[in-house]
Design a protein around this motif. Structure first.
Motif, mmCIF file in Angstrom:
data_model
loop_
_atom_site.group_PDB
_atom_site.id
_atom_site.type_symbol
_atom_site.label_atom_id
_atom_site.label_comp_id
_atom_site.label_asym_id
_atom_site.label_seq_id
_atom_site.Cartn_x
_atom_site.Cartn_y
_atom_site.Cartn_z
ATOM 1 N N MET A 1 -0.077 -32.467 -43.524
ATOM 2 C CA MET A 1 0.813 -31.569 -43.484
ATOM 3 C C MET A 1 0.031 -30.438 -44.377
ATOM 4 S SD MET A 1 4.514 -33.337 -43.437
ATOM 5 C CE MET A 1 4.060 -34.494 -44.818
ATOM 6 N N PHE A 2 0.040 -29.178 -43.697
ATOM 7 C CA PHE A 2 -0.649 -28.120 -44.593
ATOM 8 C C PHE A 2 0.151 -27.487 -45.300
ATOM 9 C CE2 PHE A 2 -2.204 -23.835 -44.257
ATOM 10 C CZ PHE A 2 -3.512 -23.963 -44.903
ATOM 11 N N PHE A 3 1.567 -27.211 -45.063
ATOM 12 C CA PHE A 3 2.688 -26.663 -45.818
ATOM 13 C C PHE A 3 3.483 -27.695 -46.363
ATOM 14 C CE2 PHE A 3 1.412 -23.268 -43.182
ATOM 15 C CZ PHE A 3 1.327 -21.933 -43.802
ATOM 16 N N ARG A 4 3.004 -28.233 -47.656
ATOM 17 C CA ARG A 4 3.702 -29.238 -48.369
ATOM 18 C C ARG A 4 4.639 -28.490 -49.194
ATOM 19 N NH1 ARG A 4 3.649 -34.683 -46.761
ATOM 20 N NH2 ARG A 4 3.891 -34.852 -48.893
ATOM 21 N N LEU A 5 5.737 -28.153 -48.794
ATOM 22 C CA LEU A 5 6.828 -27.403 -49.253
ATOM 23 C C LEU A 5 7.992 -27.312 -48.543
ATOM 24 C CD1 LEU A 5 7.592 -25.694 -52.117
ATOM 25 C CD2 LEU A 5 6.932 -23.840 -51.168
ATOM 26 N N PHE B 1 1.335 -14.354 -53.581
ATOM 27 C CA PHE B 1 1.482 -15.667 -52.521
ATOM 28 C C PHE B 1 2.486 -16.723 -53.113
ATOM 29 C CE2 PHE B 1 -2.833 -14.046 -52.087
ATOM 30 C CZ PHE B 1 -2.973 -13.562 -50.722
ATOM 31 N N LYS B 2 3.748 -16.664 -52.555
ATOM 32 C CA LYS B 2 4.655 -17.507 -53.153
ATOM 33 C C LYS B 2 4.314 -19.034 -52.566
ATOM 34 C CE LYS B 2 8.139 -14.080 -53.293
ATOM 35 N NZ LYS B 2 7.243 -13.036 -52.949
ATOM 36 N N ILE B 3 3.598 -19.090 -51.700
ATOM 37 C CA ILE B 3 3.354 -20.362 -51.416
ATOM 38 C C ILE B 3 1.968 -21.060 -51.515
ATOM 39 C CG2 ILE B 3 3.423 -21.958 -49.240
ATOM 40 C CD1 ILE B 3 5.715 -20.395 -48.260
ATOM 41 N N PRO B 4 1.397 -21.994 -52.135
ATOM 42 C CA PRO B 4 0.182 -22.197 -52.232
ATOM 43 C C PRO B 4 -0.762 -22.274 -50.920
ATOM 44 C CG PRO B 4 1.320 -23.676 -53.554
ATOM 45 C CD PRO B 4 2.506 -23.052 -52.754
ATOM 46 N N ALA B 5 -0.111 -22.918 -49.685
ATOM 47 C CA ALA B 5 -1.163 -22.752 -48.840
ATOM 48 C C ALA B 5 -1.189 -21.422 -48.279
ATOM 49 C CB ALA B 5 0.205 -23.744 -47.323
ATOM 50 N N ASP B 6 -0.381 -20.483 -48.475
ATOM 51 C CA ASP B 6 -0.889 -19.073 -48.130
ATOM 52 C C ASP B 6 -1.920 -18.574 -48.859
ATOM 53 O OD1 ASP B 6 1.220 -18.848 -46.155
ATOM 54 O OD2 ASP B 6 2.653 -17.928 -47.688
ATOM 55 N N ASN C 1 -4.223 -20.516 -50.263
ATOM 56 C CA ASN C 1 -5.445 -21.111 -49.970
ATOM 57 C C ASN C 1 -5.930 -20.365 -48.409
ATOM 58 O OD1 ASN C 1 -5.180 -22.750 -52.182
ATOM 59 N ND2 ASN C 1 -3.811 -24.291 -50.903
ATOM 60 N N LEU C 2 -5.105 -20.247 -47.587
ATOM 61 C CA LEU C 2 -5.241 -19.732 -46.109
ATOM 62 C C LEU C 2 -6.326 -18.401 -46.488
ATOM 63 C CD1 LEU C 2 -5.807 -19.930 -43.254
ATOM 64 C CD2 LEU C 2 -3.421 -18.653 -43.261
ATOM 65 N N ALA C 3 -5.745 -17.497 -47.446
ATOM 66 C CA ALA C 3 -6.254 -16.301 -47.501
ATOM 67 C C ALA C 3 -7.622 -16.285 -48.266
ATOM 68 C CB ALA C 3 -5.298 -15.519 -48.447
ATOM 69 N N MET C 4 -7.784 -17.419 -49.369
ATOM 70 C CA MET C 4 -9.047 -17.502 -49.829
ATOM 71 C C MET C 4 -10.170 -18.218 -48.779
ATOM 72 S SD MET C 4 -10.665 -17.399 -52.602
ATOM 73 C CE MET C 4 -9.401 -16.853 -53.529
ATOM 74 N N PHE C 5 -9.617 -18.997 -47.953
ATOM 75 C CA PHE C 5 -10.739 -19.395 -46.798
ATOM 76 C C PHE C 5 -11.161 -18.393 -45.955
ATOM 77 C CE2 PHE C 5 -10.790 -20.876 -42.612
ATOM 78 C CZ PHE C 5 -12.074 -21.889 -42.470
ATOM 79 N N VAL C 6 -10.052 -17.489 -45.661
ATOM 80 C CA VAL C 6 -10.394 -16.389 -44.856
ATOM 81 C C VAL C 6 -11.551 -15.424 -45.521
ATOM 82 C CG1 VAL C 6 -9.600 -14.217 -43.408
ATOM 83 C CG2 VAL C 6 -8.204 -16.584 -43.242
#
Length: 357
Positions: free
Chosen positions: A1-5, A20-25, A27-32
């Protein structure tokens, strides 16, 4: 699960004011971001210059329009006009011997001055009346560009852009042009991300929702409307100058016509008003999808052995592309950014949402 929250919970104002209030956001921004840095080494040069480079510049321009339309709520149909002011101002500044670094700032400031004139119209009218007023100003700018040989060279002429040079180094490689566009898009994106959590961003939203109620709360709508138009126009001016310097390599009046203004507005609306990631999606849909659809139809017709004449083959992708926009807006009227948000919100509670009775 990508969004573990499961939901968003904040115990203090510091956590609530994060970009970014959610860590997944994050991480996604860093990947892009990392993919964008590595793109010249991964993506072929043809796709890098024909697709990714204009996508980044137009995304920065769309974010600027989203500032005045999505955040401040001022409908703007003359955005291409201020982009033209920035492009021609920067080119003429470089021709006078000014370095490109300062020429880009001059182009942005020149666009801010012209863009502030649009703001004075916004102080008197709003809604469709403001759209009509800004459209009229776009027509005025089109006339000026086509009837001022000293500025543009004439209605059927083009103004050659000098070679782009930053920090004393001439940029002539494909990767160099791409990194300039990438850097500018990243700067505008960071600015817009931080704008949402500042007093300025909240004031613009208050003006958008109801300027009279905002005035009662002490928000000076006159000041914030002018500031929104000026800031948006600065972004448009620099984006127009970079578009000419890194992609077109020349400036012509038809590059900044009223059709372009409508196109940029469509990017913002399809992507989602007030949505940053939606601007990326909207530009990709409006700018890149027509070419992709055209390529798919050409390949499919050849693979199936279908005899389709050139005229039909040219119009079918446009029809499919238009239908795609209609379907997207029917599914989610708030645009692609909201559609992405719906998917993200679902993944935030999945699979625990299955336990609901």
């Amino acid at each position: 699960m990508f969004f573990r929250l499961s939901g968003v919970h904040h115990a203090n104002y510091v956590s609530d004011s994060r970009v970014f209030k959610i860590p997944a956001d994050r991480n996604l921004a860093m990947f892009v971001f990392l993919f964008g840095l590595a793109a010249p080494f991964i993506v072929p040069s043809l796709y890098l210059n024909s697709y990714m480079l204009p996508w980044l510049i137009w995304t920065a321009a769309a974010l600027g329009l989203n500032l005045v339309t999505g955040w401040a709520g001022q409908l703007h149909l003359g955005y291409a006009a201020v982009m033209a002011v920035g492009a021609y101002s920067a080119i003429h500044a470089v021709r006078f011997g000014i370095p490109w670094e300062f020429a880009l700032i001059i182009g942005g400031l020149s666009s801010s001055v012209i863009g502030s004139l649009f703001a004075f119209a916004a102080l008197r009218v709003k809604g469709l009346y403001l759209a009509l007023t800004t459209l009229a100003m776009q027509f005025v700018m089109d006339w000026v560009l086509t009837h001022s040989p000293a500025i543009t060279g004439g209605s059927h002429a083009s103004l050659q852009s000098p070679t782009l040079a930053l920090l004393g180094q001439e940029i002539t490689s494909d990767a160099g042009y791409y990194y300039v566009a990438f850097g500018w898009c990243v700067l505008v994106t960071i600015f817009m991300l931080n704008l949402k959590r500042t007093g300025l961003g909240r004031a613009l939203v208050a003006v958008r929702e109801k300027d009279f109620a905002a005035a009662i709360l002490g928000v000076n709508s006159f000041y914030y409307k002018i500031l929104a138009f000026a800031t948006s126009s600065f972004i448009a001016g620099v984006s127009g100058a970079l578009l000419v310097a890194t992609f077109f390599f020349l400036a012509a009046p038809e590059q900044f016509s009223v059709t372009v203004s409508i196109q940029v507005l469509a990017m913002v609306i399809v992507g989602g008003l007030g949505s940053i990631i939606g601007s990326y999606f909207g530009v990709a849909l409006i700018l890149l999808v027509p070419g992709v659809v055209n390529g798919l139809f050409s390949t499919a017709s050849q693979s199936l052995g279908m005899q389709i004449n050139v005229e039909t083959l040219a119009h079918i992708p446009n029809a499919v592309y238009g239908a795609l926009i209609v379907v997207i807006l029917l599914i989610e009227p708030l645009g692609l950014g909201k559609l992405y948000g719906n998917i993200r919100d679902y993944l935030m509670v999945w699979p625990f949402d299955q336990l609901r009775k």
